[in-house]
Write an enzyme that holds these catalytic residues in place. Structure first.
Site, PDB file in Angstrom:
ATOM      1  N   ARG A  12       0.885  -1.225   0.031  1.00  0.00           N
ATOM      2  CA  ARG A  12       0.086   0.023  -0.103  1.00  0.00           C
ATOM      3  C   ARG A  12       0.775   1.105   0.138  1.00  0.00           C
ATOM      4  O   ARG A  12       2.034   1.191   0.171  1.00  0.00           O
ATOM      5  CB  ARG A  12      -0.833   0.065   1.258  1.00  0.00           C
ATOM      6  CG  ARG A  12      -1.815  -0.913   1.443  1.00  0.00           C
ATOM      7  CD  ARG A  12      -2.743  -0.732   2.716  1.00  0.00           C
ATOM      8  NE  ARG A  12      -2.030  -1.443   3.789  1.00  0.00           N
ATOM      9  CZ  ARG A  12      -1.907  -0.612   4.868  1.00  0.00           C
ATOM     10  NH1 ARG A  12      -1.966   0.563   5.249  1.00  0.00           N
ATOM     11  NH2 ARG A  12      -0.958  -1.466   6.084  1.00  0.00           N
ATOM     12  N   GLY A  13       0.251   2.348  -0.158  1.00  0.00           N
ATOM     13  CA  GLY A  13       1.010   3.696  -0.010  1.00  0.00           C
ATOM     14  C   GLY A  13       2.286   3.724  -0.623  1.00  0.00           C
ATOM     15  O   GLY A  13       2.339   3.634  -1.890  1.00  0.00           O
ATOM     16  N   ILE A  14       3.109   4.399   0.286  1.00  0.00           N
ATOM     17  CA  ILE A  14       4.465   4.862  -0.571  1.00  0.00           C
ATOM     18  C   ILE A  14       5.105   3.709  -1.021  1.00  0.00           C
ATOM     19  O   ILE A  14       5.593   3.549  -2.173  1.00  0.00           O
ATOM     20  CB  ILE A  14       5.248   5.610   0.576  1.00  0.00           C
ATOM     21  CG1 ILE A  14       4.655   6.940   0.745  1.00  0.00           C
ATOM     22  CG2 ILE A  14       6.757   5.785   0.330  1.00  0.00           C
ATOM     23  CD1 ILE A  14       5.344   7.660   2.188  1.00  0.00           C
ATOM     24  N   ARG A  34       3.313  -7.698   5.000  1.00  0.00           N
ATOM     25  CA  ARG A  34       2.477  -8.842   5.797  1.00  0.00           C
ATOM     26  C   ARG A  34       1.520  -9.540   4.878  1.00  0.00           C
ATOM     27  O   ARG A  34       1.349 -10.628   5.169  1.00  0.00           O
ATOM     28  CB  ARG A  34       1.835  -8.019   7.291  1.00  0.00           C
ATOM     29  CG  ARG A  34       2.819  -7.801   8.146  1.00  0.00           C
ATOM     30  CD  ARG A  34       2.135  -7.034   9.244  1.00  0.00           C
ATOM     31  NE  ARG A  34       1.537  -5.774   8.892  1.00  0.00           N
ATOM     32  CZ  ARG A  34       1.001  -4.865   9.583  1.00  0.00           C
ATOM     33  NH1 ARG A  34       1.254  -4.914  10.953  1.00  0.00           N
ATOM     34  NH2 ARG A  34       0.531  -3.826   8.895  1.00  0.00           N
ATOM     35  N   ASP A  49       6.586 -10.481   8.067  1.00  0.00           N
ATOM     36  CA  ASP A  49       6.579  -9.577   9.075  1.00  0.00           C
ATOM     37  C   ASP A  49       8.133  -9.103   8.915  1.00  0.00           C
ATOM     38  O   ASP A  49       9.196  -9.764   9.430  1.00  0.00           O
ATOM     39  CB  ASP A  49       6.391  -9.906  10.395  1.00  0.00           C
ATOM     40  CG  ASP A  49       6.388  -9.119  11.596  1.00  0.00           C
ATOM     41  OD1 ASP A  49       7.048  -7.900  11.349  1.00  0.00           O
ATOM     42  OD2 ASP A  49       5.783  -9.433  12.709  1.00  0.00           O
ATOM     43  N   VAL A  50       8.404  -7.920   8.917  1.00  0.00           N
ATOM     44  CA  VAL A  50       9.844  -7.219   8.714  1.00  0.00           C
ATOM     45  C   VAL A  50      10.628  -7.598  10.009  1.00  0.00           C
ATOM     46  O   VAL A  50      11.840  -7.437   9.987  1.00  0.00           O
ATOM     47  CB  VAL A  50       9.941  -6.057   8.325  1.00  0.00           C
ATOM     48  CG1 VAL A  50       9.647  -5.702   6.816  1.00  0.00           C
ATOM     49  CG2 VAL A  50       9.284  -5.086   9.218  1.00  0.00           C
ATOM     50  N   GLY A  78       6.651   0.434   7.556  1.00  0.00           N
ATOM     51  CA  GLY A  78       6.476   1.246   8.957  1.00  0.00           C
ATOM     52  C   GLY A  78       5.012   1.371   9.341  1.00  0.00           C
ATOM     53  O   GLY A  78       4.114   1.180   8.777  1.00  0.00           O
ATOM     54  N   TYR A 141       7.253   6.642  17.648  1.00  0.00           N
ATOM     55  CA  TYR A 141       7.380   6.924  16.215  1.00  0.00           C
ATOM     56  C   TYR A 141       8.721   7.740  15.798  1.00  0.00           C
ATOM     57  O   TYR A 141       9.521   7.334  15.223  1.00  0.00           O
ATOM     58  CB  TYR A 141       6.320   7.470  15.409  1.00  0.00           C
ATOM     59  CG  TYR A 141       6.163   7.612  13.886  1.00  0.00           C
ATOM     60  CD1 TYR A 141       6.124   6.317  13.101  1.00  0.00           C
ATOM     61  CD2 TYR A 141       6.392   8.774  13.436  1.00  0.00           C
ATOM     62  CE1 TYR A 141       6.230   6.459  11.692  1.00  0.00           C
ATOM     63  CE2 TYR A 141       6.313   9.211  12.051  1.00  0.00           C
ATOM     64  CZ  TYR A 141       6.293   7.862  11.197  1.00  0.00           C
ATOM     65  OH  TYR A 141       6.356   7.996   9.800  1.00  0.00           O
ATOM     66  N   LYS A 145      12.322   6.772  14.043  1.00  0.00           N
ATOM     67  CA  LYS A 145      12.705   7.330  12.796  1.00  0.00           C
ATOM     68  C   LYS A 145      14.064   8.158  12.905  1.00  0.00           C
ATOM     69  O   LYS A 145      14.902   8.299  12.230  1.00  0.00           O
ATOM     70  CB  LYS A 145      11.876   8.350  12.309  1.00  0.00           C
ATOM     71  CG  LYS A 145      10.385   7.695  11.868  1.00  0.00           C
ATOM     72  CD  LYS A 145      10.634   6.685  10.780  1.00  0.00           C
ATOM     73  CE  LYS A 145       9.383   5.930  10.100  1.00  0.00           C
ATOM     74  NZ  LYS A 145       9.607   5.082   8.837  1.00  0.00           N
ATOM     75  N   ILE A 174       2.246  12.883   3.628  1.00  0.00           N
ATOM     76  CA  ILE A 174       1.993  12.275   2.218  1.00  0.00           C
ATOM     77  C   ILE A 174       0.595  11.396   2.468  1.00  0.00           C
ATOM     78  O   ILE A 174       0.244  11.035   3.264  1.00  0.00           O
ATOM     79  CB  ILE A 174       3.076  11.146   1.978  1.00  0.00           C
ATOM     80  CG1 ILE A 174       4.226  11.710   2.175  1.00  0.00           C
ATOM     81  CG2 ILE A 174       2.883  10.687   0.447  1.00  0.00           C
ATOM     82  CD1 ILE A 174       4.985  12.884   1.189  1.00  0.00           C
TER      83      ILE A 174
HETATM   84  P1  NDP Z   1       0.784   2.894   4.904  1.00  0.00           P
HETATM   85  O1  NDP Z   1       0.233   2.414   6.318  1.00  0.00           O
HETATM   86  O2  NDP Z   1       0.037   3.207   3.776  1.00  0.00           O
HETATM   87  O3  NDP Z   1       1.525   1.501   4.471  1.00  0.00           O
HETATM   88  C1  NDP Z   1       2.522   0.737   5.493  1.00  0.00           C
HETATM   89  C2  NDP Z   1       3.041  -0.379   4.634  1.00  0.00           C
HETATM   90  O4  NDP Z   1       3.944  -1.122   5.433  1.00  0.00           O
HETATM   91  C3  NDP Z   1       2.174  -1.358   4.014  1.00  0.00           C
HETATM   92  O5  NDP Z   1       2.232  -1.864   2.878  1.00  0.00           O
HETATM   93  C4  NDP Z   1       2.018  -2.395   5.356  1.00  0.00           C
HETATM   94  O6  NDP Z   1       1.745  -3.688   4.680  1.00  0.00           O
HETATM   95  C5  NDP Z   1       3.575  -2.423   5.551  1.00  0.00           C
HETATM   96  N1  NDP Z   1       3.782  -2.990   6.731  1.00  0.00           N
HETATM   97  C6  NDP Z   1       3.470  -2.435   7.958  1.00  0.00           C
HETATM   98  N2  NDP Z   1       3.905  -3.454   9.230  1.00  0.00           N
HETATM   99  C7  NDP Z   1       4.656  -4.306   8.469  1.00  0.00           C
HETATM  100  C8  NDP Z   1       5.285  -5.224   8.841  1.00  0.00           C
HETATM  101  N3  NDP Z   1       5.577  -5.641  10.228  1.00  0.00           N
HETATM  102  N4  NDP Z   1       6.228  -6.189   8.009  1.00  0.00           N
HETATM  103  C9  NDP Z   1       5.941  -5.935   6.746  1.00  0.00           C
HETATM  104  N5  NDP Z   1       5.290  -4.914   6.320  1.00  0.00           N
HETATM  105  C10 NDP Z   1       4.574  -4.295   7.208  1.00  0.00           C
HETATM  106  O7  NDP Z   1       1.886   3.757   5.263  1.00  0.00           O
HETATM  107  P2  NDP Z   1       2.737   4.778   4.123  1.00  0.00           P
HETATM  108  O8  NDP Z   1       2.816   4.321   2.933  1.00  0.00           O
HETATM  109  O9  NDP Z   1       2.058   6.311   4.511  1.00  0.00           O
HETATM  110  O10 NDP Z   1       4.279   4.940   5.112  1.00  0.00           O
HETATM  111  C11 NDP Z   1       5.115   4.294   4.505  1.00  0.00           C
HETATM  112  C12 NDP Z   1       6.530   4.563   5.248  1.00  0.00           C
HETATM  113  O11 NDP Z   1       6.585   6.084   5.191  1.00  0.00           O
HETATM  114  C13 NDP Z   1       6.578   4.344   6.742  1.00  0.00           C
HETATM  115  O12 NDP Z   1       7.932   3.856   7.129  1.00  0.00           O
HETATM  116  C14 NDP Z   1       6.063   5.640   7.165  1.00  0.00           C
HETATM  117  O13 NDP Z   1       6.625   5.746   8.548  1.00  0.00           O
HETATM  118  C15 NDP Z   1       6.790   6.438   6.326  1.00  0.00           C
HETATM  119  N6  NDP Z   1       6.167   7.824   6.126  1.00  0.00           N
HETATM  120  C16 NDP Z   1       5.040   8.287   5.895  1.00  0.00           C
HETATM  121  C17 NDP Z   1       4.574   9.491   5.990  1.00  0.00           C
HETATM  122  C18 NDP Z   1       3.189   9.783   5.400  1.00  0.00           C
HETATM  123  O14 NDP Z   1       2.850  10.891   5.566  1.00  0.00           O
HETATM  124  N7  NDP Z   1       2.408   8.846   4.938  1.00  0.00           N
HETATM  125  C19 NDP Z   1       5.255  10.686   6.551  1.00  0.00           C
HETATM  126  C20 NDP Z   1       6.690  10.408   6.694  1.00  0.00           C
HETATM  127  C21 NDP Z   1       7.075   8.796   6.909  1.00  0.00           C
HETATM  128  P3  NDP Z   1       0.814  -4.719   5.398  1.00  0.00           P
HETATM  129  O15 NDP Z   1      -0.425  -4.106   6.216  1.00  0.00           O
HETATM  130  O16 NDP Z   1       0.522  -5.743   4.308  1.00  0.00           O
HETATM  131  O17 NDP Z   1       1.666  -5.362   6.045  1.00  0.00           O
END
Ligand code: NDP
Length: 234
Positions: A12-14, A34, A49-50, A78, A141, A145, A174
């Site tokens: 998802r996301g970034i 995950r 799980d990372v 994250g 958090y 970071k 973001i």
């Molecule tokens: P999302 O919540 O949209 O996505 C998080 C991703 O991390 C998902 O793909 C999730 O997948 C995966 N994930 C979470 N926990 C685990 C785990 N234990 N093992 C494996 N995969 C995991 O977050 P964003 O896209 O917003 O954030 C991505 C990164 O950017 C993060 O590190 C966040 O801290 C950082 N960030 C984001 C900001 C923002 O404004 N959005 C700002 C600053 C930093 P799944 O659930 O399938 O495991």
């Protein structure tokens, strides 16, 4: 020639946008999360799980056997579990630390031997501007970071002689699932962004793509803010 790129949190996301950026360029992407969801066209999508060091090292071994040495890893997975420090539970603290910091270390360590052997590679951490801004409710958090920045800087010195660069992208606000959870805090942050808009996932993907490219070979041990100016001065 296609490169082998690992992206964590690619469901998802970034992370998903980063994975898609490399896929669109013709690279072989290994996508970890995950859920195991991944953009279409990923060469490997694995559910893990990372923070599980054994699962991470097995997944890395299997990906390298299949797709060859890793050219770049984008350490992105994250989570947030916001709350005031005074009332933060052990569980809230540990979940964030194990995913964002333990996970970042385990994933990076799992690919370093392949990069060292190849005398080339890019490690790209997705950090945050949170430790610069002192966002209330994010003690867990922000600590992780800030930790990632320390990890990146030490590591960059350790592996520079092997042709490996290590950098951190610090996104601002973001538009993803994670920031939808911020509620009113999201509007407060938005009002402080000089460029006047929330960032798109493609803003981060473009920077990650650059840091994995030959154009960035002289950049290491640094933190690049991609935040519309939100944390200007840091
Ligand atoms: P999302 O919540 O949209 O996505 C998080 C991703 O991390 C998902 O793909 C999730 O997948 C995966 N994930 C979470 N926990 C685990 C785990 N234990 N093992 C494996 N995969 C995991 O977050 P964003 O896209 O917003 O954030 C991505 C990164 O950017 C993060 O590190 C966040 O801290 C950082 N960030 C984001 C900001 C923002 O404004 N959005 C700002 C600053 C930093 P799944 O659930 O399938 O495991």
């Amino acid at each position: 020639m296609s490169r082998h790129i690992i992206v964590t949190g690619a469901s998802r996301g970034i992370g998903r946008a980063v994975a898609q950026r490399f896929i669109d360029a013709g690279d072989n992407v290994t996508a970890w999360s995950r859920s195991g969801d991944a953009p279409e066209g990923s060469a490997i999508s694995a559910s893990l799980d990372v923070a599980d060091s054994v699962a991470v090292s097995e997944a890395a071994k299997s990906a390298i056997e299949k797709l060859g040495p890793v050219s770049a890893i984008v350490v992105n997975a994250g989570v947030t579990r916001d709350g005031l420090a005074m009332r933060m539970s052990d569980e809230q603290w540990h979940e964030v630390v194990r995913t964002n910091l333990d996970g970042a270390f385990f994933c990076t360590r799992s690919v370093l031997p392949s990069m060292v052997k190849n005398r080339s590679g890019s490690v790209i951490f997705i950090g945050s501007v949170s430790p610069f801004l002192g966002v209330p409710g994010q003690a867990n958090y922000a600590a992780t970071k800030a930790g990632v920045m320390g990890l990146a800087r030490s590591l960059s010195s350790e592996v520079a002689s092997r042709g490996i660069t290590v950098n951190v992208i610090a996104p601002g606000l973001i538009d993803t699932d994670m920031t939808m959870e911020l509620g009113e805090g999201r509007d407060a942050l938005l009002s402080r962004i000089p460029l006047g808009r929330i960032g798109n996932v493609s803003d981060i993907a473009g920077c990650a793509f650059f840091l994995a490219s030959d154009d960035s070979r002289y950049i290491t041990g640094t933190v690049i803010r991609v935040d519309g100016g939100l944390a200007m001065g840091w």
